[in-house]
Design a protein around this motif. Structure first.
Motif, short mmCIF file in Angstrom:
data_model
loop_
_atom_site.label_atom_id
_atom_site.label_comp_id
_atom_site.label_asym_id
_atom_site.label_seq_id
_atom_site.Cartn_x
_atom_site.Cartn_y
_atom_site.Cartn_z
N THR A 140 0.78 -1.21 0.14
CA THR A 140 -0.15 0.02 0.00
C THR A 140 0.94 1.29 -0.16
O THR A 140 1.87 1.30 0.70
CB THR A 140 -0.93 -0.08 1.38
N THR A 141 0.62 2.06 -0.94
CA THR A 141 1.28 3.41 -0.80
C THR A 141 0.23 4.51 -1.28
O THR A 141 -0.52 4.25 -1.96
CB THR A 141 2.46 3.28 -2.19
N GLY A 142 0.83 5.76 -0.75
CA GLY A 142 -0.16 6.86 -1.29
C GLY A 142 0.50 8.05 -0.56
O GLY A 142 1.47 8.08 -0.03
N LEU A 152 -3.80 6.88 -3.82
CA LEU A 152 -3.67 5.71 -3.07
C LEU A 152 -3.49 4.61 -4.16
O LEU A 152 -4.26 4.22 -5.16
CB LEU A 152 -4.82 5.37 -2.22
N LEU A 153 -2.81 3.57 -3.83
CA LEU A 153 -2.40 2.49 -4.71
C LEU A 153 -2.30 1.27 -3.71
O LEU A 153 -1.30 1.14 -2.74
CB LEU A 153 -1.38 2.45 -5.61
N GLN A 154 -3.06 0.40 -3.88
CA GLN A 154 -2.89 -1.00 -3.07
C GLN A 154 -2.86 -2.20 -3.99
O GLN A 154 -3.64 -2.48 -4.91
CB GLN A 154 -4.32 -1.30 -2.15
N ILE A 155 -1.95 -3.17 -3.84
CA ILE A 155 -1.92 -4.61 -4.64
C ILE A 155 -1.58 -5.50 -3.42
O ILE A 155 -0.96 -5.39 -2.49
CB ILE A 155 -0.18 -4.36 -5.13
N GLU A 156 -2.65 -6.38 -3.92
CA GLU A 156 -2.75 -7.65 -3.06
C GLU A 156 -2.53 -8.93 -3.51
O GLU A 156 -2.93 -9.09 -4.73
CB GLU A 156 -3.84 -7.74 -2.39
N THR A 157 -1.52 -9.73 -3.17
CA THR A 157 -1.60 -11.04 -3.64
C THR A 157 -1.49 -12.10 -3.00
O THR A 157 -1.42 -11.81 -1.37
CB THR A 157 0.08 -11.30 -4.24
N SER A 158 -2.04 -13.34 -3.30
CA SER A 158 -2.04 -14.57 -2.47
C SER A 158 -1.68 -16.02 -3.18
O SER A 158 -2.11 -15.96 -4.32
CB SER A 158 -3.66 -14.46 -1.81
N TYR A 159 -1.02 -16.71 -2.53
CA TYR A 159 -0.69 -18.05 -3.11
C TYR A 159 -0.70 -19.06 -2.14
O TYR A 159 -0.43 -18.82 -1.04
CB TYR A 159 0.81 -17.86 -3.57
N ARG A 160 -1.21 -20.19 -2.72
CA ARG A 160 -1.03 -21.48 -2.10
C ARG A 160 -0.61 -22.46 -2.96
O ARG A 160 -0.91 -22.52 -4.39
CB ARG A 160 -2.49 -21.89 -1.37
#
Length: 207
Positions: A140-142, A152-160
């Motif tokens: 998250t950055t802003g 504002l910029l949000q990047i979300e990642t998820s891995y299984r």
């Protein structure tokens, strides 16, 4: 210093609180889809922040967790670290299971020609008892300059294990008058799971 949206490495001051409520609406082949979310945290002590995180995707699946955040290290100009432990429940339709998560967060404020800002990086291990261990990385950055609009910029990642990487990107604009305790957020959300774009509206409040 900047005032982060989801502070991660920052703790709330004692007896202060922050809440964020949002709705995201998507279009798909069947019409409309939506999700709602509620986030809250409270500075219980100077070195302990307690919080609650809830998200519901229509009535199909969602989660609710409570968490505690403590400081790990403050390296001044290099940045700061905090750790967070959470426990909660995840559901799909009427079935529900426990989940546990541990997060290590890094945060740093910075200055630009357009005003002060922040960047936060959260690395999380989330274990869902009915499913698997998820590895998450969020950024998250802003900016938080004294003006009506800030980006504002949000990047979300998820891995299984065994699955492709899941991600979503959310560019937004924060709308806030400097003499008001509330911030409106309007943004777009794009994720790899479906070929669609969502519109997100949120309201944040400081107490």
């Amino acid at each position: 210093m900047a005032s982060p949206a989801w502070p991660g490495a920052w703790l709330r001051a004692k007896d202060s609180a922050f809440t964020a409520a949002s709705v995201t609406v998507f279009t798909d082949d069947y019409g409309y889809d939506y999700k709602s979310a509620l986030y809250a945290e409270w500075g219980y002590r100077e070195n302990l922040t307690l919080g609650f995180d809830f998200e519901e995707n229509r009535d199909i699946y969602g989660h609710a967790t409570v968490f505690a955040r403590v400081p790990v290290a403050d390296l001044n100009n290099i940045g700061r670290f905090a750790a967070e432990l959470g426990v909660g429940v995840h559901h799909r339709h009427r079935d529900a299971w426990a989940l546990y998560k541990a997060t290590l967060s890094y945060g740093k404020g910075f200055q630009t020609g357009w005003g002060s800002g922040w960047v936060a990086i959260d690395t999380t291990l989330e274990y869902r008892t009915h499913d698997a261990l998820f590895r998450k990385l969020d950024i998250t950055t802003g900016l938080s300059a004294p003006r009506l609009l800030n980006p504002l910029l949000q990047i979300e990642t998820s891995y299984r294990s065994g699955d492709p990487l899941y991600w979503r990107v959310r560019p937004s604009v924060m709308i806030r008058k400097q003499d008001r305790p509330t911030t409106w957020v309007l943004g777009l959300e794009r994720k790899d799971a479906r070929n669609d774009m969502g519109i997100k509206v949120a309201i944040w409040a400081d107490f």
